[in-house]
Design a protein around this motif. Structure first.
Motif, PDB file in Angstrom:
ATOM      1  N   GLU A 471      -6.241  21.138  13.630  1.00 55.45           N
ATOM      2  CA  GLU A 471      -5.593  20.007  13.628  1.00 55.45           C
ATOM      3  C   GLU A 471      -4.823  19.596  12.251  1.00 55.45           C
ATOM      4  N   ARG A 472      -3.352  19.508  12.252  1.00 50.76           N
ATOM      5  CA  ARG A 472      -2.581  19.386  11.047  1.00 50.76           C
ATOM      6  C   ARG A 472      -1.963  18.217  10.987  1.00 50.76           C
ATOM      7  N   SER A 473      -1.792  17.588   9.754  1.00 48.28           N
ATOM      8  CA  SER A 473      -1.079  16.337   9.416  1.00 48.28           C
ATOM      9  C   SER A 473      -0.462  16.179   8.183  1.00 48.28           C
ATOM     10  N   LEU A 474       0.478  15.484   8.291  1.00 46.32           N
ATOM     11  CA  LEU A 474       1.361  15.142   6.806  1.00 46.32           C
ATOM     12  C   LEU A 474       1.429  13.595   6.855  1.00 46.32           C
ATOM     13  N   GLY A 475       0.941  12.979   5.762  1.00 47.72           N
ATOM     14  CA  GLY A 475       1.092  11.649   5.611  1.00 47.72           C
ATOM     15  C   GLY A 475       1.500  11.177   4.293  1.00 47.72           C
ATOM     16  N   ALA A 476       2.186   9.965   4.333  1.00 43.95           N
ATOM     17  CA  ALA A 476       2.573   9.270   3.230  1.00 43.95           C
ATOM     18  C   ALA A 476       2.181   7.958   3.267  1.00 43.95           C
ATOM     19  N   ASP A 477       2.066   7.420   1.813  1.00 41.40           N
ATOM     20  CA  ASP A 477       1.460   6.091   1.706  1.00 41.40           C
ATOM     21  C   ASP A 477       2.186   5.529   0.678  1.00 41.40           C
ATOM     22  N   ILE A 478       2.885   4.361   0.507  1.00 40.51           N
ATOM     23  CA  ILE A 478       3.562   3.463  -0.695  1.00 40.51           C
ATOM     24  C   ILE A 478       2.934   2.204  -0.850  1.00 40.51           C
ATOM     25  N   GLY A 479       2.594   1.913  -1.949  1.00 37.36           N
ATOM     26  CA  GLY A 479       1.941   0.674  -2.356  1.00 37.36           C
ATOM     27  C   GLY A 479       2.626   0.043  -3.413  1.00 37.36           C
ATOM     28  N   ALA A 480       2.364  -1.317  -3.295  1.00 34.50           N
ATOM     29  CA  ALA A 480       2.882  -2.142  -4.605  1.00 34.50           C
ATOM     30  C   ALA A 480       1.885  -3.127  -4.827  1.00 34.50           C
ATOM     31  N   GLN A 481       1.717  -3.331  -5.962  1.00 34.95           N
ATOM     32  CA  GLN A 481       0.621  -4.377  -6.522  1.00 34.95           C
ATOM     33  C   GLN A 481       1.049  -5.326  -7.457  1.00 34.95           C
ATOM     34  N   TRP A 482       0.334  -6.448  -7.434  1.00 30.35           N
ATOM     35  CA  TRP A 482       0.813  -7.501  -8.506  1.00 30.35           C
ATOM     36  C   TRP A 482      -0.370  -8.472  -8.757  1.00 30.35           C
ATOM     37  N   LYS A 483      -0.405  -8.806 -10.303  1.00 29.98           N
ATOM     38  CA  LYS A 483      -1.490  -9.416 -10.794  1.00 29.98           C
ATOM     39  C   LYS A 483      -1.010 -10.395 -11.939  1.00 29.98           C
ATOM     40  N   ALA A 484      -1.441 -11.638 -11.594  1.00 27.18           N
ATOM     41  CA  ALA A 484      -1.124 -12.627 -12.860  1.00 27.18           C
ATOM     42  C   ALA A 484      -2.248 -13.390 -12.669  1.00 27.18           C
ATOM     43  N   GLY A 485      -3.323 -13.140 -13.667  1.00 29.19           N
ATOM     44  CA  GLY A 485      -4.521 -14.199 -13.695  1.00 29.19           C
ATOM     45  C   GLY A 485      -5.126 -14.110 -12.316  1.00 29.19           C
ATOM     46  N   ALA A 486      -5.311 -15.153 -11.855  1.00 27.04           N
ATOM     47  CA  ALA A 486      -6.303 -15.035 -10.598  1.00 27.04           C
ATOM     48  C   ALA A 486      -5.511 -14.813  -9.513  1.00 27.04           C
ATOM     49  N   ASN A 487      -4.026 -14.835  -9.662  1.00 27.47           N
ATOM     50  CA  ASN A 487      -3.001 -14.378  -8.416  1.00 27.47           C
ATOM     51  C   ASN A 487      -2.693 -13.022  -8.367  1.00 27.47           C
ATOM     52  N   ASN A 488      -2.856 -12.750  -6.812  1.00 20.75           N
ATOM     53  CA  ASN A 488      -2.515 -11.097  -6.870  1.00 20.75           C
ATOM     54  C   ASN A 488      -1.990 -10.866  -5.338  1.00 20.75           C
ATOM     55  N   ALA A 489      -1.432  -9.830  -5.142  1.00 14.96           N
ATOM     56  CA  ALA A 489      -0.802  -9.586  -3.846  1.00 14.96           C
ATOM     57  C   ALA A 489      -0.685  -8.147  -3.909  1.00 14.96           C
ATOM     58  N   ARG A 490      -1.068  -7.344  -2.888  1.00 16.92           N
ATOM     59  CA  ARG A 490      -1.034  -6.049  -2.431  1.00 16.92           C
ATOM     60  C   ARG A 490      -0.427  -5.595  -1.074  1.00 16.92           C
ATOM     61  N   VAL A 491       0.500  -4.567  -1.110  1.00 18.52           N
ATOM     62  CA  VAL A 491       1.121  -4.297   0.263  1.00 18.52           C
ATOM     63  C   VAL A 491       1.189  -2.853   0.187  1.00 18.52           C
ATOM     64  N   ASN A 492       0.724  -2.208   1.305  1.00 21.33           N
ATOM     65  CA  ASN A 492       0.721  -0.705   1.343  1.00 21.33           C
ATOM     66  C   ASN A 492       1.345  -0.378   2.758  1.00 21.33           C
ATOM     67  N   ALA A 493       2.346   0.639   2.859  1.00 21.74           N
ATOM     68  CA  ALA A 493       2.785   1.171   4.252  1.00 21.74           C
ATOM     69  C   ALA A 493       2.647   2.407   4.137  1.00 21.74           C
ATOM     70  N   TYR A 494       2.412   2.805   5.551  1.00 18.69           N
ATOM     71  CA  TYR A 494       1.912   4.284   5.486  1.00 18.69           C
ATOM     72  C   TYR A 494       2.401   5.077   6.725  1.00 18.69           C
ATOM     73  N   TRP A 495       2.619   6.369   6.964  1.00 18.71           N
ATOM     74  CA  TRP A 495       2.978   6.901   8.097  1.00 18.71           C
ATOM     75  C   TRP A 495       2.350   8.492   8.084  1.00 18.71           C
ATOM     76  N   SER A 496       1.701   8.948   9.206  1.00 18.58           N
ATOM     77  CA  SER A 496       1.085  10.185   9.361  1.00 18.58           C
ATOM     78  C   SER A 496       1.776  10.664  10.717  1.00 18.58           C
TER      79      SER A 496
END
Length: 699
Positions: A471-496
């Motif tokens: 079984e063969r696969s090619l995958g990619a993942d792009i993520g962005a993270q932000w943090k300011a004190g107690a506040n944070n956000a994370r997003v990841n998009a992926y493709w395989s």
């Protein structure tokens, strides 16, 4: 899946992220992202390039369920195979089974859970310190069976750091939904020269509450009850481990553990499984001080077996025994690169004996070499890695009864290769972007090659293909993270994208108990049905082209308290939010792949003030209409949960009293990722309302 709802759900996730960014007020300019050492980072660096989650302490306690899959269910990108309350494995980004590698302290954890949905994972959160989840390909470090992700269960049974003094914890709880009583104790002690660990646990539960009336077979008589049929369980286990430390030169430790469980399989009202796993592990580290700064080795031997009982009489027995060796040698920086080279070797023997032995006795041998390197840079870091394996899978048929000849004899050899590239870029003190690209190859498993028999859990006659390729696969993942004190956000998009994605495909034929095959709708099928013979649909393991795409988002917004929108004297109020979606397609036919989680969005209000904490949240699951032909779709539903806790000190001990309510509104719901829902008559809804009260003591 409703496309409009899909767009709205993702839009809501992005809106939450934007709100978090816009409304954070008092973050310091030099704030940095959370620093966690996780399974996907073999160098133990502060910042991880791969998308990961980690649960420990009270976060793990409040999520704890009797199965690993349900404990992790609801984390970004993570679902559960849910075969009733007693058996479930994690599903990560739409992939399950032997594409998700479950580890014990970073080493192999042998069982039979990937073989069949009704086989439980022999682990319990009661004696677990931490669970780490790597989302996306982990094959570089852990082999082809980690192409979908890795779950590492860490229990400190071999202490890796000195323990000065004596301490531990004790847990006791009761849950109303199943009348479950559970308890555990973990004791640790030592000094700079040695450390000792002892743990033990026990759970006992009756049939689990259901939100609706279900028909159950009791002693040959069908009765209606508001409980999930045959869902009672009992499990217990324990371990003993210790470590000797040699100052700066390193350490060596060992452990022995035992896990036993007896539980009902909800697909059949009179079938139970008795399971036992015994594991011995050895682990150590040597710091020679030359070119290799540290050499870390771990080895284990596992004896696993379970017997399926029909009406109290023993039926089919499954065994999986094996050895695992892993050595990692970390070297000094070379041209700025920091990294390690490693060796992994595994030997397993599998056997199934009985009327429902759908796979033959088999032997699997695998050896691998891998390399992982990181290049620290002023703006972040780069990572590169490669792995090459040699895998041999052999079928030994059914040696206990030579008259059974339906299994193919023979051996197949494979040479899987994997490579990865990662990037972490610090855009600003509060912003971080990551990217990962991975090429992975996976050798077919023994049952995918050689299976040929009735499998009750899938309600099918399964047939392997001895000619399957890698079984063969090619995958990619792009993520962005932000943090300011107690506040944070994370997003990841992926493709395989997969070539030769191996899965079960219906042939359109039927099989009798004896294995006789004929076309559905034929005269032979009608005759067999008239003679009241049990007929099973025939499924064959085949390779197809497949594509997975998805997005995951999560974060926290401080509403009241320090760093919040408004001050709150002596307390704080947070909004935790999450959303994910995955789309999986058989690109050969254009059909969706089976048992894919629907779009999910959720949020939780978390309040703390002094010794008190409280949480109230929901998770909404959209309807899953995007299913392959012949599978059942599922309706959407919303599950509400709440908890409250109180901490207090009694001399040197810290006590946490807590209460948790699961499925607060007693919502009737069926899981879209469960084979019990999609391919057989729904017998096991998700559990109904349950109140759990408990006490944890740390000392």
């Amino acid at each position: 899946m409703n496309p409009q709802f899909h767009r709205h759900a993702i839009g809501a996730a992005v809106l939450f992220a934007l709100c978090s960014l816009a409304q954070a007020q008092s973050a310091a300019d030099g704030a940095t992202l959370n620093t966690i050492t996780v399974t996907g980072n073999p160098l133990g660096a502060a910042e991880a390039i791969v998308p990961v989650e980690a649960l420990s302490g009270s976060a793990l306690l409040y999520r704890s369920q009797s199965t690993l899959g349900e404990t992790l269910q609801g984390l970004p990108g993570v679902s559960s195979t849910y075969f009733g309350p007693n058996a479930s494995r994690p599903t990560i980004r739409g992939q399950d089974g032997d594409r998700i590698r479950i580890l014990s302290n970073g080493g192999a954890a042998l069982d039979a859970s990937a073989l069949s949905y009704d086989h439980a994972v022999p682990t319990d959160a009661l004696v677990t310190d931490r669970i780490e989840v790597l989302r996306g390909p982990g094959a570089l470090l852990y082999g082809g069976s980690a192409v979908g992700g890795v779950v590492n269960v860490i229990d400190n049974r071999i202490p890796t750091e000195p323990i000065n003094g004596f301490g531990g914890r004790a847990d006791a709880s009761y849950a109303s939904g199943s009348k479950e009583g559970s308890g555990a104790v973990v004791l640790e002690g030592g000094n700079d020269r040695f450390a000792l660990h002892v743990d033990a646990f026990r759970r006992h539960a009756d049939d689990v509450n259901a939100p609706t009336w279900l028909e159950c077979g009791k002693g040959g008589i069908n009765v209606l009850q508001k409980r999930i049929c045959n869902s009672a369980s009992e499990s217990r286990g324990g371990a003993l481990g210790g470590t000797l430390f040699f100052g700066g030169a390193g350490w060596i430790g060992a452990s022995v553990s035992d896990y036993r469980s007896h539980y009902g399989t909800v697909a059949e009202d009179d079938v139970t499984i008795g399971m036992r796993q015994q594991r011995q592990a050895l682990e150590g580290e040597w710091r020679p001080g030359g070119f290799f700064t540290a050499i870390h080795a771990k080895a284990s031997h596992t004896d696993y077996r379970h017997t399926e009982y029909e009406g109290g009489s023993p039926g089919t027995t499954f065994k999986n025994n094996g050895n695992d060796l892993r050595i990692e040698a970390r070297h000094r920086p070379i041209a700025g690169f920091e990294g390690l080279i490693g060796l992994q070797s595994e030997r397993t023997r599998f056997a199934a004996d009985g009327e429902e032995a759908f796979a033959p006795h088999s032997r699997t041998r695998s050896d691998a070499l891998f390399l992982y390197e990181e290049l620290p840079l002023s703006w972040g870091k780069l990572s590169v890695g490669a792995r090459t394996e040699r895998v041999k899978v052999s079928s030994q048929g059914y040696p206990d009864d030579p008259s059974i000849t339906r299994f193919v004899l023979g051996e197949r050899s494979f040479n899987p290769h994997s490579a990865s590239f990662g990037l972490l870029y610090n855009v600003a003190p509060q912003w971080q972007i990551t990217g990962n690209l991975a090429y992975t190859e996976r050798a077919p498993k023994d049952y995918e090659l050689f299976a040929n028999g009735p499998h009750v859990a899938t309600a099918a006659w399964e047939v392997g293909d001895v000619n399957l390729q890698k079984e063969r696969s090619l995958g990619a993942d792009i993520g962005a993270q932000w943090k300011a004190g107690a506040n944070n956000a994370r997003v990841n998009a992926y493709w395989s994208k997969f070539r030769n994605y191996i899965g079960l495909t219906a042939t359109g034929n039927l099989r009798t108990d004896e294995g006789d095959s004929f076309a559905r709708g034929s005269d032979e099928a009608a005759l067999a049905a008239a003679m009241d013979e049990e007929l099973l649909a025939e499924y064959v393991y085949r390779g197809v082209r497949a594509r997975f795409t998805g997005i995951e988002a999560s974060g926290n917004l401080r509403l009241l308290g320090s760093d919040g929108l408004r001050p709150l004297e002596g307390g704080k109020l947070d909004l935790e939010w999450r959303a994910d979606a995955v789309r999986a397609t058989n690109t050969d036919t254009g059909e969706p792949l089976p048992r894919i989680a629907p779009v999910r969005v959720g949020a939780t209000l978390a309040w703390t003030s002094g010794p008190w904490n409280a949480r109230l949240g929901f998770d909404h699951y959209a309807a899953q209409r995007r299913v392959p032909a012949g599978d059942r779709s599922t309706d959407g539903y919303t599950l509400w949960n709440a908890s409250v806790g109180y901490r207090m000190k009694v001399q040197r001990a810290s006590l946490l009293w807590y209460a948790r309510v699961d499925n607060l509104t007693n919502q009737l719901a069926y899981s879209a990722t469960s084979i019990l829902t999609t391919t057989v008559f729904p017998k096991a809804p998700l559990p109904g309302r349950s109140v759990k009260v408990g006490l944890r003591v740390d000392f």
